[in-house]
Design a protein around this motif. Structure first.
Motif, short mmCIF file in Angstrom:
data_model
loop_
_atom_site.label_atom_id
_atom_site.label_comp_id
_atom_site.label_asym_id
_atom_site.label_seq_id
_atom_site.Cartn_x
_atom_site.Cartn_y
_atom_site.Cartn_z
N TYR A 3 0.86 -0.97 0.13
CA TYR A 3 0.11 -0.29 -0.01
C TYR A 3 0.76 1.18 0.05
N GLU A 4 0.05 2.38 -0.72
CA GLU A 4 1.28 3.51 -1.10
C GLU A 4 0.42 4.58 -0.65
N GLN A 6 -1.19 7.86 0.39
CA GLN A 6 -1.82 9.20 -0.49
C GLN A 6 -1.23 10.17 -0.23
N THR A 7 -1.27 10.43 1.28
CA THR A 7 -1.79 11.65 1.56
C THR A 7 -0.35 12.19 2.68
N ARG A 47 3.30 11.11 2.63
CA ARG A 47 3.15 10.75 1.20
C ARG A 47 3.88 9.47 0.30
#
Length: 70
Positions: A3-4, A6-7, A47
């Motif tokens: 999972y990357e 995102q914020t 992020r």
């Protein structure tokens, strides 16, 4: 799965809730165990940070847990 984030300022418990549907039952601990050093990065992730996502841990009710409403 990877999972990357995102914020900026994303928290691991929020990620666990999004990925597993809950931030309880060992899900946060599973993410931390799969990603050595992640806890040392602080309360907020940046992020683009990639984290390994293990399978959702099996949960079993704790027989020692007492709920006064039951």
């Amino acid at each position: 799965m990877v999972y990357e984030v995102q914020t900026d300022r994303e928290r691991i418990d929020r990620i666990a809730g999004r990925l597993y549907g809950t931030a309880t039952g060992g899900t946060v601990e599973a993410l931390l165990a799969a990603n050595p050093g992640l806890a040392a990065e602080g309360a907020y992730l940046v992020r683009g940070r990639k984290i390994r996502v293990p399978a959702k841990p099996a949960t079993t009710p704790d027989p020692a847990l007492t709920r006064p409403w039951e």
